[in-house]
Design a protein around this motif. Sequence first.
Motif, mmCIF file in Angstrom:
data_model
loop_
_atom_site.group_PDB
_atom_site.id
_atom_site.type_symbol
_atom_site.label_atom_id
_atom_site.label_comp_id
_atom_site.label_asym_id
_atom_site.label_seq_id
_atom_site.Cartn_x
_atom_site.Cartn_y
_atom_site.Cartn_z
ATOM 1 N N ILE A 121 0.836 -1.207 0.000
ATOM 2 C CA ILE A 121 0.000 0.000 0.000
ATOM 3 C C ILE A 121 0.867 1.252 0.000
ATOM 4 C CG2 ILE A 121 -1.591 1.385 1.417
ATOM 5 C CD1 ILE A 121 -2.835 -1.394 2.284
ATOM 6 N N TYR A 122 1.876 1.282 0.877
ATOM 7 C CA TYR A 122 2.702 2.480 0.987
ATOM 8 C C TYR A 122 3.720 2.599 -0.141
ATOM 9 C CZ TYR A 122 0.270 4.133 5.018
ATOM 10 O OH TYR A 122 -0.720 4.641 5.828
ATOM 11 N N ARG A 123 4.123 1.487 -0.742
ATOM 12 C CA ARG A 123 4.942 1.566 -1.963
ATOM 13 C C ARG A 123 4.138 2.224 -3.075
ATOM 14 N NH1 ARG A 123 7.857 -4.302 -2.175
ATOM 15 N NH2 ARG A 123 9.728 -3.719 -1.010
ATOM 16 N N GLU A 124 2.861 1.815 -3.188
ATOM 17 C CA GLU A 124 1.987 2.395 -4.214
ATOM 18 C C GLU A 124 1.740 3.879 -3.969
ATOM 19 O OE1 GLU A 124 -1.496 -0.102 -4.420
ATOM 20 O OE2 GLU A 124 -0.339 -1.798 -5.208
ATOM 21 N N LYS A 125 1.852 4.322 -2.726
ATOM 22 C CA LYS A 125 1.705 5.742 -2.393
ATOM 23 C C LYS A 125 2.997 6.506 -2.687
ATOM 24 C CE LYS A 125 -0.721 6.586 1.627
ATOM 25 N NZ LYS A 125 -1.906 7.240 1.190
ATOM 26 N N GLY A 126 4.048 5.787 -3.097
ATOM 27 C CA GLY A 126 5.296 6.433 -3.463
ATOM 28 C C GLY A 126 6.374 6.425 -2.395
ATOM 29 N N LYS A 161 -4.551 4.650 8.430
ATOM 30 C CA LYS A 161 -4.219 5.956 7.844
ATOM 31 C C LYS A 161 -4.027 5.906 6.331
ATOM 32 C CE LYS A 161 -1.964 8.089 11.799
ATOM 33 N NZ LYS A 161 -1.138 9.286 11.954
ATOM 34 N N GLN A 162 -4.204 4.750 5.710
ATOM 35 C CA GLN A 162 -3.866 4.620 4.298
ATOM 36 C C GLN A 162 -4.598 5.597 3.383
ATOM 37 O OE1 GLN A 162 -5.242 0.985 2.291
ATOM 38 N NE2 GLN A 162 -6.511 0.587 4.089
ATOM 39 N N ASN A 163 -5.787 6.023 3.746
ATOM 40 C CA ASN A 163 -6.562 6.921 2.884
ATOM 41 C C ASN A 163 -6.490 8.380 3.306
ATOM 42 O OD1 ASN A 163 -7.480 4.821 1.162
ATOM 43 N ND2 ASN A 163 -8.944 4.224 2.756
ATOM 44 N N ILE A 164 -5.633 8.656 4.288
ATOM 45 C CA ILE A 164 -5.519 10.033 4.789
ATOM 46 C C ILE A 164 -4.494 10.786 3.966
ATOM 47 C CG2 ILE A 164 -4.859 11.473 6.753
ATOM 48 C CD1 ILE A 164 -5.995 9.306 8.571
#
Length: 164
Positions: A121-126, A161-164
């Motif tokens: 998830i956080y890799r996809e967020k950059g 917090k993934q969508n924050i």
Amino acid sequence: MSFTAIDFETATGKHYSACAVGIITVESDKIIDEYHSLIQPPNNEYSWYNIKIHGITENDTVNAPLFCDVYPEIRKRLTGKTIVAHNESFDRSVLQKTMLYYDLDYSGLNLSNQWECTLKIYREKGYSPASLDVCCKKQGIKLTHHEALSDARGCAMLYLKQNI
């Protein structure tokens, strides 16, 4: 959001050598339960490399319960739940291989073949790197890295917090 976050530490490079587990249960976006246990790995055997990572030694687990003894607590927290882990393939493999080692039925947990993964998830967020400690620091989440309960809590907070 309701889910269960889990983290294992292992005593050696063998995925059936769980030496600690941390589990966080979240219901309606709130942590409602925390569980942690040291686990005596097979033959209480450790590699120096793993000790260097998490600091758990043979002395810490010489009187700890075996996985099969803590499994009832793990089972009641995981069965049928959405499971989240940071690098889920590692933690899922540790659970599966440790259960196999102790002749426990993984399919009885009724879990998805792939868990939710905060690393992905956080890799996809950059995020790069997207290690648990880096992600938690960037998100302002307190973490004692490679302490199973703290890592599970950090993972749970990242997932919330993934969508924050």
